[in-house]
Write an enzyme that holds these catalytic residues in place. Structure first.
Site, PDB file in Angstrom:
ATOM      1  CG  ASP A   1      -1.923   1.034   1.326  1.00  0.00           C
ATOM      2  OD1 ASP A   1      -2.074   1.793   0.357  1.00  0.00           O
ATOM      3  OD2 ASP A   1      -2.552   1.189   2.394  1.00  0.00           O
TER       4      ASP A   1
ATOM      5  NE  ARG B   1      -5.838 -13.073   8.500  1.00  0.00           N
ATOM      6  CZ  ARG B   1      -5.015 -12.049   8.350  1.00  0.00           C
ATOM      7  NH1 ARG B   1      -4.543 -11.747   7.165  1.00  0.00           N
ATOM      8  NH2 ARG B   1      -4.662 -11.320   9.392  1.00  0.00           N
TER       9      ARG B   1
ATOM     10  CB  VAL C   1      -8.970  -5.413  -1.503  1.00  0.00           C
ATOM     11  CG1 VAL C   1      -9.349  -4.378  -2.528  1.00  0.00           C
ATOM     12  CG2 VAL C   1      -7.474  -5.450  -1.298  1.00  0.00           C
TER      13      VAL C   1
ATOM     14  CG  ASP D   1      -6.837  -9.001   8.190  1.00  0.00           C
ATOM     15  OD1 ASP D   1      -5.907  -8.513   7.518  1.00  0.00           O
ATOM     16  OD2 ASP D   1      -7.034  -8.709   9.381  1.00  0.00           O
TER      17      ASP D   1
ATOM     18  CE  LYS E   1      -4.720  -0.194  -0.655  1.00  0.00           C
ATOM     19  NZ  LYS E   1      -5.769  -0.556   0.310  1.00  0.00           N
TER      20      LYS E   1
HETATM   21  P1  IMP Z   1       1.932  -0.590   3.686  1.00  0.00           P
HETATM   22  O1  IMP Z   1       3.035  -0.657   4.711  1.00  0.00           O
HETATM   23  O2  IMP Z   1       1.157   0.693   3.754  1.00  0.00           O
HETATM   24  O3  IMP Z   1       2.404  -0.893   2.296  1.00  0.00           O
HETATM   25  O4  IMP Z   1       0.869  -1.666   4.109  1.00  0.00           O
HETATM   26  C1  IMP Z   1       1.039  -3.010   3.905  1.00  0.00           C
HETATM   27  C2  IMP Z   1       0.176  -3.809   4.849  1.00  0.00           C
HETATM   28  O5  IMP Z   1      -1.050  -3.134   5.187  1.00  0.00           O
HETATM   29  C3  IMP Z   1      -0.214  -5.083   4.173  1.00  0.00           C
HETATM   30  O6  IMP Z   1       0.752  -6.112   4.395  1.00  0.00           O
HETATM   31  C4  IMP Z   1      -1.568  -5.372   4.786  1.00  0.00           C
HETATM   32  O7  IMP Z   1      -1.408  -6.080   5.996  1.00  0.00           O
HETATM   33  C5  IMP Z   1      -2.152  -4.010   5.102  1.00  0.00           C
HETATM   34  N1  IMP Z   1      -3.065  -3.522   4.048  1.00  0.00           N
HETATM   35  C6  IMP Z   1      -2.922  -2.442   3.262  1.00  0.00           C
HETATM   36  N2  IMP Z   1      -3.959  -2.289   2.424  1.00  0.00           N
HETATM   37  C7  IMP Z   1      -4.800  -3.306   2.691  1.00  0.00           C
HETATM   38  C8  IMP Z   1      -6.068  -3.712   2.138  1.00  0.00           C
HETATM   39  O8  IMP Z   1      -6.642  -3.104   1.219  1.00  0.00           O
HETATM   40  N3  IMP Z   1      -6.632  -4.826   2.682  1.00  0.00           N
HETATM   41  C9  IMP Z   1      -6.048  -5.549   3.676  1.00  0.00           C
HETATM   42  N4  IMP Z   1      -4.866  -5.209   4.211  1.00  0.00           N
HETATM   43  C10 IMP Z   1      -4.237  -4.100   3.729  1.00  0.00           C
END
Ligand code: IMP
Length: 187
Positions: free
Chosen positions: A109, A172, A160, A166, A137
């Protein structure tokens, strides 16, 4: 379809097809990289707990090369909260120095988690480190991270669930990837 689901983004058969393609591509590239050394030095698929478990199980079964498993867990922050310091909750069981590591992520994300994991794993001197993420994403990306293998790109900022992903530990086990209804999100 589950009542809390707004819309299915990737169906069970679309996921299966894409995972098969990724398994083949990854097998091909590691075979090129390692050749005969593959059986003595198989890559280690490092799954990020818990979201990547379903993906890792299917991806590695779509691979035609030997592969070992290990798992890592880091603290995550909830939706809407500010990304802060990420903590290691569960470390790998085995050293990775000199080994070929394939980090398997559920979704990237902002990129904070991945950037942190890359730094952590690189410091242990693996022979190589590649990243495979089921979902890329992109709208909220703040860290410049390179993902070697991407399942699907998500250009919208939807939350999502399914296929390992989850919301508050639920959904999940849905076999598809779907956007959750706003009404199902309580925070
Ligand atoms: P980041 O550090 O912002 O890239 O977030 C990564 C983590 O956030 C992922 O490994 C997920 O656990 C969680 N995450 C981010 N977006 C989503 C989503 O749309 N659905 C479920 N989990 C998400």
């Amino acid at each position: 379809m589950h009542n809390d689901i707004e819309r299915v983004l990737f169906t069970e058969s679309q996921i299966a097809q894409r995972v098969r393609e990724l398994g083949q591509q990854i097998s091909h590239e590691y075979t090129k990289l390692l050749g005969e050394k593959l059986s003595q030095e198989p890559p280690i698929a490092v799954g990020l707990l818990r979201g990547a478990v379903v993906f890792l199980a299917d991806l590695t079964r779509a691979m035609t090369i030997p592969v070992e498993y290990d798992f890592i867990a880091v603290s995550s922050y909830g939706m809407g909260s500010t990304p802060g310091q990420i903590q290691l909750l569960k470390d790998l069981e085995k050293p990775i120095a000199g080994r070929h590591v394939l980090l398997v992520e559920d979704i990237v994300d902002t990129g904070q988690t991945l950037a942190h994991l890359i730094e952590l794993l690189r410091a242990r001197h693996p022979a190589s480190l590649k990243i495979c993420a089921l979902l890329d994403k992109t709208p909220r990306r703040t860290r410049n991270v390179t993902i070697d293998y991407v399942g699907f790109t998500l250009a919208e900022d939807a939350f999502v669930v399914g296929y390992g992903l989850d919301y508050a530990e639920r959904y999940r086990n849905l076999p598809y990837i779907a956007a959750l209804k706003k009404s199902a999100i309580t925070t």
